[in-house]
Design an enzyme around this catalytic site. Structure first.
Site, PDB file in Angstrom:
ATOM      1  CB  THR A 122       0.804  -6.660  -6.397  1.00  0.00           C
ATOM      2  OG1 THR A 122       1.635  -5.884  -5.458  1.00  0.00           O
ATOM      3  CG2 THR A 122      -0.335  -6.010  -6.689  1.00  0.00           C
ATOM      4  CG  HIS A 174      -1.895 -10.387  -2.721  1.00  0.00           C
ATOM      5  ND1 HIS A 174      -2.226 -11.074  -1.551  1.00  0.00           N
ATOM      6  CD2 HIS A 174      -0.667  -9.782  -2.253  1.00  0.00           C
ATOM      7  CE1 HIS A 174      -1.367 -11.110  -0.619  1.00  0.00           C
ATOM      8  NE2 HIS A 174      -0.583 -10.576  -1.022  1.00  0.00           N
TER       9      HIS A 174
HETATM   10 ZN   LIG Z   1       5.131  -5.555  -8.293  1.00  0.00          ZN
END
Ligand SMILES: [Zn+2]
Ligand SMILES: [Zn+2]
Length: 341
Positions: free
Chosen positions: A45, A48
């Site tokens: 994440t 990203h």
């Molecule tokens: Zn994470």
């Protein structure tokens, strides 16, 4: 640290750019504890975010970091926490009133905010967070391992939701940190597990953890058939986000078996739905975690049933956050990078 002092923090400044600087030490509000942060893990994440994919959620100047470990500086008197306690943070903010919250799925709240994504996270020396979102970390777990409890809670959630039990055969597509943790939790439950992976460094790491691997050049569907005498595996986890895995995942599962989608698929991809029909498969998504998944993660880590320290490949100071992100992004000889504050 004194009231009114300043502290170091990292700020998201736009694609491929974090900056470090100072901020006032936060003053905890009602029901909040003040933490001295020790470790923050970098995950998919965060990568990203680093690449600008989550600019619609992360503001410029935002403080990221949701895989956190810290120590309590002070906490509300009736909170069950006090100065010096080692803690992890369940990084979720939910309304408690919407349909999802009332169903017991507060981690999927219709107005969910993730700390370290939508609202400030842990990449700062001091962090004020609701005491209700804290969990105690046993002293048997070292600081690096504690930083990996959050991804382990993702894995315990995924395994619980898929209903993995002793004797099951499980194929995990993707041997990054989450895929590896899913495999370790399944093994702990008494399942037979194999992990399909293409990265040589990760394959070696999986083998060192005693986890059988498939790939990089193997035909995964043929492997699954050979492994199960032509029946198919009980459960397959899709943890790659890659089209080839998505195309194969419904072909490896037995009649009435389960496909669990764990990877974040930002784009639509072709899936073989014929097998969904022909074998009456179950497919579900699996995201984040409930409180009980955190509790199980801490239990598994503390007893040594899942050895988290082995996953941390590198520890970096806050000031080298950009390099850490670039290195994790390359996906070479790296599993988990953690920031030491
Ligand atoms: Zn994470
Ligand atoms: Zn809600």
């Amino acid at each position: 640290m004194t009231a009114g002092g300043t502290m170091r923090a990292a700020f998201y400044e736009g694609p491929r750019k974090f900056a470090t600087g100072t901020l006032p030490v936060p003053e905890p509000g009602a029901g909040e504890a003040l933490l001295r942060m020790r470790r923050v893990g970098i995950c998919g994440t965060d990568l990203h975010i680093f690449q600008g994919h989550l600019d619609h959620r992360v503001p410029r100047g935002g403080v990221t970091g949701h895989e956190t470990f810290g120590q309590v500086v002070r906490a509300p008197r009736d909170s069950g926490f006090s100065a010096g306690d080692r803690v992890v943070v369940e990084p979720l903010q939910f309304c408690g009133a919407c349909r999802a919250c009332r169903m017991g799925a507060s981690y999927l709240c219709y107005s969910l905010k993730v700390l370290g994504v939508d609202v400030p996270g842990g990449l700062q020396e001091y962090w004020a967070v609701p005491a209700a979102r804290l969990l105690h970390v046993p002293d048997t777990l070292d600081d690096d391992a504690a930083a990996v409890i959050e991804p382990l809670a993702v894995a315990t959630h995924d395994v619980r939701r898929a209903g993995v039990k002793a004797g099951d055969t499980v194929l995990v597509f993707g041997g990054g940190p989450i895929g590896t943790l899913i495999a370790m939790v399944c093994r702990e439950r008494g399942a037979r597990v194999a992990v399909a992976e293409v990265n040589r460094f990760r394959i070696e790491m999986l083998q060192n953890l005693g986890l059988p691997t498939v790939g990089p050049d193997a035909d995964v569907v043929k492997f699954a058939n050979d492994w199960t005498g032509g029946i198919g595996v009980d459960i397959a986890f899709e943890v790659t986000g890659h089209p080839a895995a998505v195309r194969a995942v419904t072909d490896v599962v037995r009649v009435w078996g389960t496909v669990s989608i764990v990877a974040i698929h930002a784009e639509a991809m072709p899936v073989n739905l014929y097998q969904m029909f022909a074998r009456e498969l179950h497919m579900h998504g699996s995201r984040l975690y409930a409180r009980e998944d955190w509790e199980e993660a801490i239990r598994l880590a503390a007893t040594g049933a899942v050895n988290l320290g082995l996953l941390v490949s590198r520890r970096i100071p806050l000031e080298r956050i950009n390099e850490g992100m670039e290195e994790a992004l390359k996906g070479g000889a790296v599993m988990k990078v953690v920031v030491e504050l």
